[in-house]
Design a protein around this motif. Structure first.
Motif, mmCIF file in Angstrom:
data_model
loop_
_atom_site.group_PDB
_atom_site.id
_atom_site.type_symbol
_atom_site.label_atom_id
_atom_site.label_comp_id
_atom_site.label_asym_id
_atom_site.label_seq_id
_atom_site.Cartn_x
_atom_site.Cartn_y
_atom_site.Cartn_z
ATOM 1 N N VAL A 93 0.827 -1.210 0.000
ATOM 2 C CA VAL A 93 0.000 0.000 0.000
ATOM 3 C C VAL A 93 0.860 1.258 0.000
ATOM 4 O O VAL A 93 0.325 2.367 -0.102
ATOM 5 C CB VAL A 93 -0.942 0.021 1.219
ATOM 6 C CG1 VAL A 93 -1.948 -1.101 1.131
ATOM 7 C CG2 VAL A 93 -0.144 -0.043 2.514
ATOM 8 N N THR A 94 2.175 1.096 0.086
ATOM 9 C CA THR A 94 3.073 2.252 -0.004
ATOM 10 C C THR A 94 3.547 2.485 -1.428
ATOM 11 O O THR A 94 4.340 3.405 -1.677
ATOM 12 C CB THR A 94 4.302 2.052 0.908
ATOM 13 O OG1 THR A 94 5.043 0.916 0.453
ATOM 14 C CG2 THR A 94 3.870 1.843 2.347
ATOM 15 N N GLN A 95 3.062 1.667 -2.373
ATOM 16 C CA GLN A 95 3.438 1.806 -3.777
ATOM 17 C C GLN A 95 2.240 2.258 -4.597
ATOM 18 O O GLN A 95 1.098 1.873 -4.310
ATOM 19 C CB GLN A 95 3.979 0.489 -4.330
ATOM 20 C CG GLN A 95 5.295 0.049 -3.710
ATOM 21 C CD GLN A 95 5.749 -1.285 -4.272
ATOM 22 O OE1 GLN A 95 5.015 -2.267 -4.238
ATOM 23 N NE2 GLN A 95 6.970 -1.314 -4.800
ATOM 24 N N GLU A 96 2.510 3.029 -5.633
ATOM 25 C CA GLU A 96 1.447 3.538 -6.498
ATOM 26 C C GLU A 96 1.183 2.565 -7.637
ATOM 27 O O GLU A 96 2.099 1.953 -8.177
ATOM 28 C CB GLU A 96 1.850 4.904 -7.069
ATOM 29 C CG GLU A 96 2.082 5.959 -5.998
ATOM 30 C CD GLU A 96 2.658 7.242 -6.560
ATOM 31 O OE1 GLU A 96 3.089 7.222 -7.740
ATOM 32 O OE2 GLU A 96 2.687 8.267 -5.844
ATOM 33 N N ASP A 97 -0.090 2.432 -7.987
ATOM 34 C CA ASP A 97 -0.490 1.618 -9.136
ATOM 35 C C ASP A 97 -1.669 2.306 -9.806
ATOM 36 O O ASP A 97 -2.696 2.576 -9.171
ATOM 37 C CB ASP A 97 -0.873 0.201 -8.708
ATOM 38 C CG ASP A 97 -1.030 -0.745 -9.891
ATOM 39 O OD1 ASP A 97 -1.950 -0.522 -10.709
ATOM 40 O OD2 ASP A 97 -0.230 -1.686 -10.016
ATOM 41 N N ALA A 98 -1.514 2.588 -11.099
ATOM 42 C CA ALA A 98 -2.511 3.392 -11.820
ATOM 43 C C ALA A 98 -3.875 2.730 -11.878
ATOM 44 O O ALA A 98 -4.894 3.403 -12.047
ATOM 45 C CB ALA A 98 -2.011 3.680 -13.238
ATOM 46 N N ARG A 99 -3.932 1.418 -11.729
ATOM 47 C CA ARG A 99 -5.218 0.714 -11.832
ATOM 48 C C ARG A 99 -6.129 0.995 -10.645
ATOM 49 O O ARG A 99 -7.319 0.684 -10.686
ATOM 50 C CB ARG A 99 -4.963 -0.790 -11.959
ATOM 51 C CG ARG A 99 -4.350 -1.204 -13.287
ATOM 52 C CD ARG A 99 -3.828 -2.618 -13.285
ATOM 53 N NE ARG A 99 -2.628 -2.740 -12.462
ATOM 54 C CZ ARG A 99 -1.860 -3.832 -12.427
ATOM 55 N NH1 ARG A 99 -2.182 -4.893 -13.153
ATOM 56 N NH2 ARG A 99 -0.781 -3.868 -11.648
ATOM 57 N N LEU A 100 -5.596 1.589 -9.595
ATOM 58 C CA LEU A 100 -6.394 1.848 -8.401
ATOM 59 C C LEU A 100 -6.763 3.321 -8.249
ATOM 60 O O LEU A 100 -7.236 3.741 -7.195
ATOM 61 C CB LEU A 100 -5.643 1.369 -7.150
ATOM 62 C CG LEU A 100 -5.919 -0.083 -6.744
ATOM 63 C CD1 LEU A 100 -5.426 -1.044 -7.801
ATOM 64 C CD2 LEU A 100 -5.271 -0.394 -5.412
ATOM 65 N N ARG A 101 -6.592 4.099 -9.274
ATOM 66 C CA ARG A 101 -6.932 5.522 -9.187
ATOM 67 C C ARG A 101 -8.425 5.741 -9.443
ATOM 68 O O ARG A 101 -9.049 5.018 -10.197
ATOM 69 C CB ARG A 101 -6.135 6.332 -10.200
ATOM 70 C CG ARG A 101 -4.629 6.203 -10.042
ATOM 71 C CD ARG A 101 -3.902 7.260 -10.826
ATOM 72 N NE ARG A 101 -3.849 8.523 -10.101
ATOM 73 C CZ ARG A 101 -3.461 9.675 -10.636
ATOM 74 N NH1 ARG A 101 -3.145 9.724 -11.922
ATOM 75 N NH2 ARG A 101 -3.420 10.772 -9.918
ATOM 76 N N GLY A 102 -8.968 6.774 -8.795
ATOM 77 C CA GLY A 102 -10.334 7.208 -9.078
ATOM 78 C C GLY A 102 -11.433 6.295 -8.578
ATOM 79 O O GLY A 102 -12.521 6.266 -9.151
ATOM 80 N N PHE A 103 -11.192 5.552 -7.490
ATOM 81 C CA PHE A 103 -12.240 4.681 -6.940
ATOM 82 C C PHE A 103 -13.231 5.502 -6.120
ATOM 83 O O PHE A 103 -12.929 6.608 -5.653
ATOM 84 C CB PHE A 103 -11.612 3.590 -6.076
ATOM 85 C CG PHE A 103 -11.205 2.365 -6.855
ATOM 86 C CD1 PHE A 103 -11.726 1.124 -6.550
ATOM 87 C CD2 PHE A 103 -10.308 2.461 -7.910
ATOM 88 C CE1 PHE A 103 -11.359 -0.002 -7.271
ATOM 89 C CE2 PHE A 103 -9.934 1.352 -8.634
ATOM 90 C CZ PHE A 103 -10.467 0.104 -8.312
#
Length: 426
Positions: A93-103
């Motif tokens: 959860v300290t890493q960014e992943d574009a698939r989890l944006r805008g939830f």
């Protein structure tokens, strides 16, 4: 105080999220630190959710129970219009992943206390500054409650890096709101004994964060090449069957058409033969009463054209046949039987009498178009009716023909010319 809550504390935390989902109806939900997918197992039944995601750093925990998120047999037998996709990722959860944006909703249930304080800062940046969800639910142990447990002093779990008091949790939450444009409401689950609630608070303290209006666009534009980050490993994904899928919609429509057409055919045969079929009572109930049955009878009997052969002009069944069987009886005389009769059930009757068909197809012309492309359905030449074989009579005739064979009668199918030569031989 007894240290066991009723319901258990983990169920109370899950129920808090479920109640939030019921009220706010988010379409995209991600559970950070999903572990063995316990919360996801409950959320999958709330079909206002269209995308349900779980993330955990321990992939082995996810794999233990991930197949329990698969659709049940009833989801395939009775698909709905609701859409649901489930995805499970291994990642931090300290890493960014574009698939989890805008939830619409991010949940973090009893997670942050397993992080170092430095990682909590990175967690805040990832969740509130990068993912930018509409709402976030964060729960964590309330250290002030611990002395009420009958256990040695210390944290509730050996892996906890800290446990905050209510003041410490509030300080962190307000700092997040100020920095990333959110507001927060404080609550919790796990009531203290009577008279001690104000002094110690809830056993699990909860912060419900809501994004302030007007802050999304600026934050979204601040990410440099953020859309290209894919840090997590996809472990599992499944799409639930939905009537939005054209193949599934066609399968359901064809099944409903054939089922109700067969019911109408049996009802018409009963009226003509006077034989009672007990299944028709059920048919009446499922069609919303006798009125629909009467409408179907009237339509099928219009202009005395209730039946049709495949591709032939509409006629009474007694007047049409496609082929004949010939045999000699005991006196040497020729006899024949008519085969392959069809009963015609108008599509207009099916569409108007079966609400599910009208709901699924939207219009009679759309229903006709779908059925024309399906090999399981036989339509009349003008596409106005479903044609069904009079199977009961065909079976009776086949059985009678077999009886004749067994008793020494010759059975064959011949043309008129062959029939003449055969009679001469007799």
């Amino acid at each position: 105080m007894v240290s066991v809550f009723s319901p258990p504390l983990h169920r109370q935390r899950h129920q808090f999220v479920i109640d939030f989902v019921k009220r706010n109806k988010p379409k995209k939900v991600v559970d950070l630190g999903c572990s063995e997918c316990g919360l996801l197992q409950k959320l999958k039944f709330h079909r206002e959710i269209e995308l349900l995601v779980g993330v955990d750093i321990n992939g082995a925990n996810i794999k233990k129970k991930m197949h329990g998120l698969a659709p049940m047999s009833t989801d395939y037998l009775q698909p709905s219009f609701d859409q649901l996709r489930i995805e499970l990722y291994q990642g931090s959860v300290t890493q960014e992943d574009a698939r989890l944006r805008g939830f619409d909703l991010v949940t973090s249930i009893e997670l942050i206390e397993h992080l170092t304080l430095a990682d909590v800062e990175r967690f805040s940046k990832v969740v509130f500054g990068y993912m930018i969800p509409v709402a976030v639910i964060v729960s964590t142990p309330n250290f002030e409650f611990n002395h009420l447990f009958h256990q040695p002093a210390g944290f509730r779990h050996s892996d906890h890096k800290f446990e905050w008091t209510r003041a410490e949790f509030k300080s962190w939450a307000l700092k997040v709101c100020l920095e990333y444009g959110y507001e927060v409401e404080f609550t919790g689950v796990g009531q203290a004994p009577p008279g001690q609630q104000d002094r110690v608070g809830f056993c699990s303290q909860i912060g419900v964060f809501r994004r302030l209006e007007g802050r999304q666009d600026g934050n979204m534009l601040s990410g440099d090449d953020a859309e290209d980050l894919f840090s997590y490993t996809l472990l599992y994904s499944i799409n639930y069957p939905s009537l939005h899928n054209n193949n599934i919609l066609q399968r359901v429509l064809v099944s409903e058409v054939l089922y109700w057409a067969e019911k109408m055919k049996r009802n018409w045969i009963e009226e003509k033969t006077g034989e009672r079929d007990d299944t028709l009572a059920l048919c009446c109930a499922e069609w919303e009463g006798e009125e629909c049955l009467r409408a179907s009878k009237q339509h099928m009997e219009m202009e005395d054209k209730p039946t049709a052969a495949c591709g032939a002009e509409m006629k009474n069944p007694e007047e049409h046949h496609e082929s004949e069987l010939f045999w000699t009886n005991g006196d040497g005389q020729q006899e024949s039987r008519k085969l392959h009769r069809c009963v015609s059930v108008p599509l207009a009757v099916l569409w108007s009498c079966c609400p599910k068909l009208s709901d699924l197809s939207g219009s009679l012309s759309n229903l006709r178009h779908i059925l024309m492309n399906d090999p399981e359905v036989k339509l009349s030449q003008d596409g106005s009716a479903v044609l069904l074989n009079d199977q009961e009579q065909d079976l009776d005739e086949e059985e009678e023909a077999r009886d004749l064979e067994d008793s020494g009668y010759a059975v064959c199918s011949v043309s008129a010319e062959t029939e003449e030569d055969w009679e001469k031989n007799v």
